[in-house]
Design an enzyme around this catalytic site. Sequence first.
Site, PDB file in Angstrom:
ATOM      1  N   GLU A 187      -7.197   6.759  12.261  1.00  0.00           N
ATOM      2  CA  GLU A 187      -7.932   7.389  11.159  1.00  0.00           C
ATOM      3  C   GLU A 187      -9.440   7.429  11.412  1.00  0.00           C
ATOM      4  OE1 GLU A 187      -4.904   6.724   7.466  1.00  0.00           O
ATOM      5  OE2 GLU A 187      -6.317   5.102   7.834  1.00  0.00           O
ATOM      6  N   LYS A 188      -9.817   7.454  12.688  1.00  0.00           N
ATOM      7  CA  LYS A 188     -11.259   7.359  12.969  1.00  0.00           C
ATOM      8  C   LYS A 188     -12.028   8.617  12.585  1.00  0.00           C
ATOM      9  CE  LYS A 188     -10.567   7.939  17.973  1.00  0.00           C
ATOM     10  NZ  LYS A 188      -9.105   7.707  17.938  1.00  0.00           N
ATOM     11  N   GLU A 203      -7.907   5.530  -4.495  1.00  0.00           N
ATOM     12  CA  GLU A 203      -8.381   6.109  -3.231  1.00  0.00           C
ATOM     13  C   GLU A 203      -8.628   7.598  -3.413  1.00  0.00           C
ATOM     14  OE1 GLU A 203      -5.835   5.802   0.174  1.00  0.00           O
ATOM     15  OE2 GLU A 203      -5.345   3.718  -0.229  1.00  0.00           O
ATOM     16  N   HIS A 228     -11.496  10.081   9.723  1.00  0.00           N
ATOM     17  CA  HIS A 228     -11.448  10.123   8.253  1.00  0.00           C
ATOM     18  C   HIS A 228     -12.819   9.721   7.717  1.00  0.00           C
ATOM     19  CE1 HIS A 228     -10.069   9.334   4.173  1.00  0.00           C
ATOM     20  NE2 HIS A 228      -8.851   9.712   4.497  1.00  0.00           N
ATOM     21  N   TRP A 272      -5.484  13.799   8.261  1.00  0.00           N
ATOM     22  CA  TRP A 272      -4.036  14.011   8.406  1.00  0.00           C
ATOM     23  C   TRP A 272      -3.553  15.393   7.981  1.00  0.00           C
ATOM     24  CZ3 TRP A 272      -2.662  14.811   3.395  1.00  0.00           C
ATOM     25  CH2 TRP A 272      -3.427  14.169   2.405  1.00  0.00           C
ATOM     26  N   ASN A 328       0.845  -1.193   0.000  1.00  0.00           N
ATOM     27  CA  ASN A 328       0.000   0.000   0.000  1.00  0.00           C
ATOM     28  C   ASN A 328       0.874   1.234   0.000  1.00  0.00           C
ATOM     29  OD1 ASN A 328      -2.811   1.108   0.327  1.00  0.00           O
ATOM     30  ND2 ASN A 328      -1.767   2.171   2.001  1.00  0.00           N
ATOM     31  N   GLU A 329       0.615   2.118  -0.944  1.00  0.00           N
ATOM     32  CA  GLU A 329       1.397   3.361  -1.029  1.00  0.00           C
ATOM     33  C   GLU A 329       2.850   3.096  -0.657  1.00  0.00           C
ATOM     34  OE1 GLU A 329      -0.611   6.491   1.127  1.00  0.00           O
ATOM     35  OE2 GLU A 329      -1.921   6.831  -0.574  1.00  0.00           O
TER      36      GLU A 329
HETATM   37  C1  GAL Z   1      -3.784   6.838   2.117  1.00  0.00           C
HETATM   38  C2  GAL Z   1      -3.573   5.403   2.566  1.00  0.00           C
HETATM   39  C3  GAL Z   1      -4.790   4.866   3.277  1.00  0.00           C
HETATM   40  C4  GAL Z   1      -5.295   5.857   4.285  1.00  0.00           C
HETATM   41  C5  GAL Z   1      -5.579   7.159   3.585  1.00  0.00           C
HETATM   42  C6  GAL Z   1      -6.116   8.244   4.483  1.00  0.00           C
HETATM   43  O1  GAL Z   1      -2.604   7.522   1.935  1.00  0.00           O
HETATM   44  O2  GAL Z   1      -3.279   4.581   1.462  1.00  0.00           O
HETATM   45  O3  GAL Z   1      -4.466   3.648   3.886  1.00  0.00           O
HETATM   46  O4  GAL Z   1      -4.335   6.027   5.271  1.00  0.00           O
HETATM   47  O5  GAL Z   1      -4.382   7.650   3.046  1.00  0.00           O
HETATM   48  O6  GAL Z   1      -6.338   9.421   3.747  1.00  0.00           O
END
Ligand code: GAL
Length: 663
Positions: free
Chosen positions: A352-353, A304, A355, A312, A147-148
């Site tokens: 990330e709750k 995504e 998000h 973040w 992932n990324e």
């Molecule tokens: C991306 C990542 C995800 C999640 C998302 C939050 O960079 O691939 O797992 O963290 O950001 O915005």
Amino acid sequence: MAGLTGIAYGADYNPEQWDPSVWRKDVELMRHAGVTLLSVGIFSWSMLEPRDSEYQFGWLDEVLGLLADAGIAVNLANATATPPPWLSAAHPEILPMLADGSRLWPGARQAFCPSSPVFRNHALRLTEAIATRYAGHPALAMWHVSNEIGGHNARCYCDVSAVAFRKWLRDRYDSIGVLNAAWGTTFWGQVYSEWDEILPPRQAASYGNPTHALDFYQFSSDECVAEYVAERDVLRKITPNIPVTTNIMPGHATFDYWSWAPELDVVAIDHYLTAARRDAHIGLSMAADTARGLAGGSPWMLMEQSTSAVNWQARNVAKQPGEMMRNSLQHVARGADSVMFFQWRSSQFGAEKYHSAMVPHAGTDTKIWREVVELGDVLGRLEEVAGTTVTADVALLFDWRSGWALDAPSHPSVDVRYADQVDAMYTALWRCGVTVDLVSPRTELSGYRLLVVPSLYIIDRDLSRRIAEFIATGGNAVVTFMSGIVDERLHLYPGPYPGALRDCLGIAVEEFFPLRAGEQVALDNGYRSSVWSELMHLDGATAVASFVDGPVVGTPAITCHRAGEGRSWYIATRLEQESLDRLIKGIVRELKIKPPIPMAAVPSGVEAVRRSGNGRSFLFLINHGDETAHIVAHGNELICDRRLAGLLALRPGACAVVAEEAS
Ligand code: GAL
């Protein structure tokens, strides 16, 4: 993508965070929203292999079975993005090291050195176990590697990285002598005698060697893609017909994605709006155009984005009603054959709750859920768009490597930032409404009418020759300051700046005159600028505008040169955005480069992009502005399923997709 038609719709799905009773509810909701594809299991290594070599696939079997029964395809992760705690406990040497020599601890994701053979062996073993178990599974449509990759751990300075870096250098340079010459190690007495003396560019007493750093950044980018390739090859061996990809981040400055792209079966990007920027939709367009460039013009995947706020940024601004639809259609307009989110259901716990997700904490009686269902419906109407492509007359020459080098310390001004220069130029082109391809230093240029080159600091001799040839044979170019200053080893070209482009621009720059923080200067055509000025002499070019104040009063600030069949413009200062917009608009008009619709007839903020192919053509219209736009269009408007009688009224915030007929 295996078994998928139309524009794929879905998200990251993390069922391991939820009780199995929720999975069933999820599947019902997914069907209701028109979800067709989910990325599953991305962070589940510690749940699939809770102890070394002990696998627990039962829960994933059940999830994939539910999805297969519901007809939802899976982009299955090989789950290597977060090594489990037992691995770092047994092998702390896999943990990444910062430039100052300190080790990062486990506790978040990506806690490993990309060059670690211990990590690699365990990751490949897990990949093989997953691929073997799910090969032939009816839900499996594609593979999602890690992932990324490198998002948090790309540049590791540990001793294991040092060994891998030396090997990389030996492959690149024939001998230590060639390396010494390339790095210019006679400066500050850094001449190496043995390969083993070379370290990663760890924190030192003063400025390090810039070429050493550039090579290390390229090595780090290469190590990350090598991780992908190793895991991909295991998957390919076991399921040769299933496409493999990983989600990349075009806005992330750390990777040379031009060298990654050929390794991906389909280019897949993640994109999040920069909330601090009010016109963040322009940044979105640039990311989408970068994805298309990486895909060589083929359709690509949006893997995504967010339905609303992220967690973040400093201030996580929620999306306005309709904004998610506009964002999604922008991506599709620019070549995406999927619209996917992080994530399906908002987490109840963890970092990330806050998000957003497709299913928000507040449930289904919400703005987000209604918009998710509406988007699924709209994408269902765009089935025929999938597979079509976008063409552009304008190319923006973009290179992550130039960014690494230009943004390094010990340069003329800290205010010259590569991303800022590129954004400004892209924004000016976006506002003219012309479609732009982002191209690499190796892309064939001949099909384009206009090439823009914002602060492309590194230009090697081959690119210098190809740009000159492009202009000589009828192409046009706009180049901004600090382009073509150094070669691929970061050595200055001899003589006046910019050595790689001096002849085709018809200029010679004698000395840089960066401006003080906040200082503005004026040009004699009414433009204003900041950050940069330079003392330039004309050598064939004519002055379009000159400085009327600042440190180099009376000297040219913008020039134009006829070189063979084409023309080149040079901008020797950081124009304020409005001035740059006016200049670029004038050049585009002069060259008669046509946007998909006549932009002069619509209010500002309207985005128009055309996708075509298979004998069909689709005009995407998105109104980001606050006035209704009246646009001439003929055909069927697919979002509202209406025939257009020649004129479309596009309200503020609205979108339209017209399946065009010849008028
Ligand atoms: C991306 C990542 C995800 C999640 C998302 C939050 O960079 O691939 O797992 O963290 O950001 O915005």
